[in-house]
Scaffold this active site. Structure first.
Site, PDB file in Angstrom:
ATOM      1  CD1 TRP A 154      -0.909  -1.526   3.125  1.00 56.73           C
ATOM      2  CD2 TRP A 154       0.345   0.403   2.996  1.00 56.73           C
ATOM      3  NE1 TRP A 154       0.093  -1.800   4.203  1.00 56.73           N
ATOM      4  CE2 TRP A 154       0.445  -0.537   4.863  1.00 56.73           C
ATOM      5  CE3 TRP A 154       1.381   2.185   3.539  1.00 56.73           C
ATOM      6  CZ2 TRP A 154       1.366  -0.222   5.370  1.00 56.73           C
ATOM      7  CZ3 TRP A 154       1.517   2.137   4.512  1.00 56.73           C
ATOM      8  CH2 TRP A 154       2.267   1.617   5.400  1.00 56.73           C
ATOM      9  CG  ASN A 155       5.164   1.221  -0.004  1.00 58.89           C
ATOM     10  OD1 ASN A 155       4.967  -0.276   0.200  1.00 58.89           O
ATOM     11  ND2 ASN A 155       6.355   1.224   0.787  1.00 58.89           N
ATOM     12  CE  LYS A 178      -4.738  -8.719  -3.639  1.00 56.79           C
ATOM     13  NZ  LYS A 178      -4.430  -7.272  -2.437  1.00 56.79           N
ATOM     14  N   GLY A 231       5.622  -6.709  -0.619  1.00 59.93           N
ATOM     15  CA  GLY A 231       5.016  -6.971   0.641  1.00 59.93           C
ATOM     16  C   GLY A 231       5.936  -7.366   1.709  1.00 59.93           C
ATOM     17  N   GLY A 232       5.268  -7.457   2.404  1.00 61.25           N
ATOM     18  CA  GLY A 232       6.126  -7.751   4.092  1.00 61.25           C
ATOM     19  C   GLY A 232       6.217  -9.296   3.898  1.00 61.25           C
ATOM     20  CD  GLU A 253      12.573  -5.814  -5.120  1.00 61.47           C
ATOM     21  OE1 GLU A 253      12.761  -5.958  -3.998  1.00 61.47           O
ATOM     22  OE2 GLU A 253      12.973  -6.561  -6.103  1.00 61.47           O
ATOM     23  CG  LEU A 254      10.057  -9.677   0.157  1.00 60.89           C
ATOM     24  CD1 LEU A 254      10.509 -11.912   0.936  1.00 60.89           C
ATOM     25  CD2 LEU A 254       8.921 -10.082  -0.002  1.00 60.89           C
ATOM     26  CB  CYS A 287      10.540  -1.078   1.284  1.00 61.58           C
ATOM     27  SG  CYS A 287      10.608  -0.537  -0.083  1.00 61.58           S
ATOM     28  CD  GLU A 388       9.427  -3.155   6.827  1.00 66.45           C
ATOM     29  OE1 GLU A 388       8.648  -3.974   6.632  1.00 66.45           O
ATOM     30  OE2 GLU A 388      10.577  -2.694   6.026  1.00 66.45           O
TER      31      GLU A 388
HETATM   32  P1  NAD Z   1       1.620  -7.344   2.947  1.00 68.89           P
HETATM   33  O1  NAD Z   1       2.291  -8.324   2.604  1.00 68.89           O
HETATM   34  O2  NAD Z   1       0.712  -7.023   3.688  1.00 68.89           O
HETATM   35  O3  NAD Z   1       0.285  -7.118   1.808  1.00 68.89           O
HETATM   36  C1  NAD Z   1       1.332  -6.859   0.757  1.00 68.89           C
HETATM   37  C2  NAD Z   1       0.023  -7.825  -0.532  1.00 68.89           C
HETATM   38  O4  NAD Z   1      -0.052  -8.772  -0.689  1.00 68.89           O
HETATM   39  C3  NAD Z   1      -0.908  -6.852  -0.367  1.00 68.89           C
HETATM   40  O5  NAD Z   1      -1.635  -6.836  -1.657  1.00 68.89           O
HETATM   41  C4  NAD Z   1      -2.403  -7.949   0.516  1.00 68.89           C
HETATM   42  O6  NAD Z   1      -3.078  -8.547  -0.202  1.00 68.89           O
HETATM   43  C5  NAD Z   1      -1.402  -9.223  -0.267  1.00 68.89           C
HETATM   44  N1  NAD Z   1      -1.946 -10.486  -0.007  1.00 68.89           N
HETATM   45  C6  NAD Z   1      -1.596 -10.548   1.326  1.00 68.89           C
HETATM   46  N2  NAD Z   1      -1.840 -11.327   1.916  1.00 68.89           N
HETATM   47  C7  NAD Z   1      -1.688 -12.546   0.620  1.00 68.89           C
HETATM   48  C8  NAD Z   1      -1.927 -14.204   0.708  1.00 68.89           C
HETATM   49  N3  NAD Z   1      -1.830 -14.978   1.076  1.00 68.89           N
HETATM   50  N4  NAD Z   1      -2.045 -14.157  -1.283  1.00 68.89           N
HETATM   51  C9  NAD Z   1      -1.696 -12.987  -1.879  1.00 68.89           C
HETATM   52  N5  NAD Z   1      -1.015 -11.792  -2.063  1.00 68.89           N
HETATM   53  C10 NAD Z   1      -1.831 -11.394  -0.765  1.00 68.89           C
HETATM   54  O7  NAD Z   1       2.371  -6.091   2.986  1.00 68.89           O
HETATM   55  P2  NAD Z   1       1.786  -4.604   3.174  1.00 68.89           P
HETATM   56  O8  NAD Z   1       1.770  -4.174   4.907  1.00 68.89           O
HETATM   57  O9  NAD Z   1       1.035  -4.647   2.798  1.00 68.89           O
HETATM   58  O10 NAD Z   1       3.411  -3.537   3.036  1.00 68.89           O
HETATM   59  C11 NAD Z   1       4.505  -3.544   3.334  1.00 68.89           C
HETATM   60  C12 NAD Z   1       5.047  -4.430   3.112  1.00 68.89           C
HETATM   61  O11 NAD Z   1       5.638  -4.173   2.101  1.00 68.89           O
HETATM   62  C13 NAD Z   1       6.385  -3.560   3.914  1.00 68.89           C
HETATM   63  O12 NAD Z   1       6.981  -5.192   4.523  1.00 68.89           O
HETATM   64  C14 NAD Z   1       7.490  -3.019   3.394  1.00 68.89           C
HETATM   65  O13 NAD Z   1       8.448  -3.293   3.561  1.00 68.89           O
HETATM   66  C15 NAD Z   1       7.184  -3.371   2.383  1.00 68.89           C
HETATM   67  N6  NAD Z   1       8.028  -3.287   1.001  1.00 68.89           N
HETATM   68  C16 NAD Z   1       8.798  -3.756   0.179  1.00 68.89           C
HETATM   69  C17 NAD Z   1       8.797  -2.740  -0.976  1.00 68.89           C
HETATM   70  C18 NAD Z   1      10.303  -3.209  -1.875  1.00 68.89           C
HETATM   71  O14 NAD Z   1      10.747  -3.395  -2.615  1.00 68.89           O
HETATM   72  N7  NAD Z   1      10.979  -4.457  -1.400  1.00 68.89           N
HETATM   73  C19 NAD Z   1       8.644  -2.490  -1.453  1.00 68.89           C
HETATM   74  C20 NAD Z   1       7.351  -1.578  -0.780  1.00 68.89           C
HETATM   75  C21 NAD Z   1       6.915  -1.855   0.471  1.00 68.89           C
END
Ligand code: NAD
Length: 495
Positions: A154-155, A178, A231-232, A253-254, A287, A388
């Site tokens: 979401w960021n 998605k 995501g995370g 990308e986590l 991130c 984090e």
């Molecule tokens: P999140 O992992 O909760 O969600 C990320 C995405 O995954 C969302 O679209 C969510 O709906 C989806 N998702 C969740 N569960 C799923 C599943 N079981 N199957 C498929 N998709 C699923 O992360 P967040 O809270 O949205 O974002 C924050 C995290 O993202 C932080 O850890 C941040 O460091 C990371 N991030 C990394 C980068 C990078 O490039 N390395 C960039 C931005 C954010």
């Protein structure tokens, strides 16, 4: 109460209601109020989107386009994003609370991804292999994978989308996007431009809803060839495990816990700005946040004094105001998480020099604001230094010399980014070499580009986005053998 604007999903080139028949409210983080309704997709919606993407990949116009024509479409899309940058930026601010000052700049920059990968589309060259076998002509082709599922956090929704979509489409794949359930509106606004650019139907589909519902169905779908995920780390590991069941390609990308290291020979004024930009820009919700500030002992006191002086003047408030410097946290769960880490740090004995609580200032209204927070006397084994937070919370850790700085910097499970502040060229190179991070910034912080590889070491991810090599993450290689022999030799032995 007036009905909120209601979005539809975009599947196969048309706007459709979710098969689930349900919608989610999406909130404005500055006032904490819902402002639109987002389709709550389920497994049926995922299946419908993948079917549309598969049909567009196998049939129709898209597979018949030349790479040059695909590039032209990407460049047209880039032009449309540039035209609508301010409108898209305003949608992002309304939905995720990031500053309009940052989002306008970001959205004006996003077209570069579509121009760069559009230009690259027809420069993906195979090779003629100098065969060791007589009478044999052997060449390679780099072909698209098929249906790519792109999942974003979401960021920075549209920037993260560009990281994935531009190379995936340049390579000839079709995509189901998605976005995060918290910030889906900008993706749905963006896909209108994909239509306007006249991409064939089904090449880009947007399926919205919860990760555990529509997301889970997408990553486990047998017709999906690749998952490109941001995501995370916990979700990322789950995505990796699930995708493994179908032997899907994955890029991840986590998260990060990036060190921002200031040596005694740094330009202190610049390094203070670097520390601020590392942790308070985007309210720390990046991130690459420089959430661990490593200070060399001799400069610790002076540096902290100057840092506090600057951090205390940070202007919190309406993210739509061009003068605001720190906006709200994007979601209520994230707001609670940041505050809980502040409590953990206090319990662990870290010394809170600034902030340390939710912001209750008139200019923050009912938004989910956290005061810019600085903890000193943090040791690297504390949870506040290892985990984090993803919020405006800085941990200061002291070090004696280069070896100790590098040891502390690397002593986390993450390896996304690192900052180094020094005026000594030898030190900048040797320390950059020793840091376990996918990106190292020297005397700067938070610089990214469409042309520079980005990704994580260790638990921060797999694969690279951006840069010319990123297109390889969306291609597979075929080797074609053509015999020029006048007869087929002994069929019972390997040639
Ligand atoms: P999140 O992992 O909760 O969600 C990320 C995405 O995954 C969302 O679209 C969510 O709906 C989806 N998702 C969740 N569960 C799923 C599943 N079981 N199957 C498929 N998709 C699923 O992360 P967040 O809270 O949205 O974002 C924050 C995290 O993202 C932080 O850890 C941040 O460091 C990371 N991030 C990394 C980068 C990078 O490039 N390395 C960039 C931005 C954010």
């Amino acid at each position: 109460m007036a009905q909120l604007p209601k979005y539809q999903m975009h599947v196969g080139g048309t706007w459709v209601d979710p098969l689930s028949g349900e919608w989610l409210e999406t909130d404005n983080p500055f006032n904490g109020k819902p402002w639109a309704l987002i389709p709550r997709g389920n497994a049926d919606d995922a299946n419908r989107a993948v079917a549309a993407a598969k049909d567009a990949f196998d049939n129709g116009e898209w597979p018949r386009l030349t790479a040059t024509e695909r590039g032209n479409l990407l460049r047209r899309l880039g032009d449309l994003i540039a035209r609508d940058a301010d409108r898209l930026a305003a949608t992002e601010v309304q939905d995720n609370g990031k500053l309009i000052a940052e989002m306008r700049g970001q959205l004006r920059y996003v077209p570069q991804w579509y121009y760069y990968f559009g230009g690259l589309a027809d420069k993906v060259e195979g090779a003629v292999i100098p065969s060791d076998k007589p009478d044999m002509f052997n060449y390679t082709r780099h072909e698209p994978l098929g249906v790519v599922v792109a999942i974003t956090a979401w960021n920075s929704p549209l920037l993260l989308t560009a990281y994935k979509l531009a190379p995936a489409l340049a390579a000839g794949n079709t995509v189901v996007l998605k976005p995060s359930e918290y910030t889906s509106a900008s993706a749905l606004e963006f896909v209108k431009l994909v239509d306007e650019a006249e991409f064939p139907p089904g090449v880009v589909n947007v399926a919205t809803g919860y990760g555990r519902e529509v997301g889970e169905a997408l990553i486990s779908h047998p017709d999906v060839a690749k998952v490109a995920f941001t995501g995370g780390s916990v979700t990322g590991r789950h995505v990796y495990e699930t995708a493994a069941g179908g032997l899907k390609r994955v890029t991840l990308e986590l998260g990060g816990k990036s060190p921002n290291i200031v040596f005694e020979d740094a330009d202190i004024e610049d390094a203070v700005k670097g520390a601020i930009s590392g942790i308070f820009a985007a309210s720390g919700q990046t991130c690459v946040a420089g959430s661990r500030l490593l200070l060399q002992e001799d400069i610790h006191d002076e540096f902290v004094e100057r840092l506090l002086r600057t951090a205390k003047t940070a202007r919190l408030g309406d993210p739509m105001d061009m003068d605001t410097q720190v906006g709200p946290v994007t979601t209520p769960p994230q707001f609670d998480k940041v505050l809980s880490y502040i409590s953990i740090a206090k319990e662990e004995g870290a010394n809170c020099l600034l902030g340390g609580r939710a912001a209750q200032r008139p200019e923050c209204g009912d938004g989910w604001f956290v005061e810019p927070t600085i903890f000193d006397d943090v040791s690297n084994d504390m949870r506040i230094a290892q985990e984090e937070v993803f919020g405006p919370v800085l941990s200061i850790i002291r070090f004696r010399d280069d070896d100790e700085a590098v040891a502390i910097a690397n002593d986390v499970m993450y390896g996304l980014a690192a900052g180094v502040w020094t005026q000594n060229v030898r030190r900048s190179i040797t320390v950059a070499d020793r840091l376990q991070a996918g990106t190292v910034w020297v005397n700067t912080y938070r610089a990214v580009s469409f042309m520079s590889p980005f990704g994580g070491y260790k638990m921060s991810g797999i694969g690279r986005e951006n840069g010319a090599d990123a297109i390889r993450e969306y291609l597979q290689t075929k080797s074609v053998w053509i015999s020029t022999a006048s007869e087929v030799p002994n069929p019972f032995v390997l040639r």
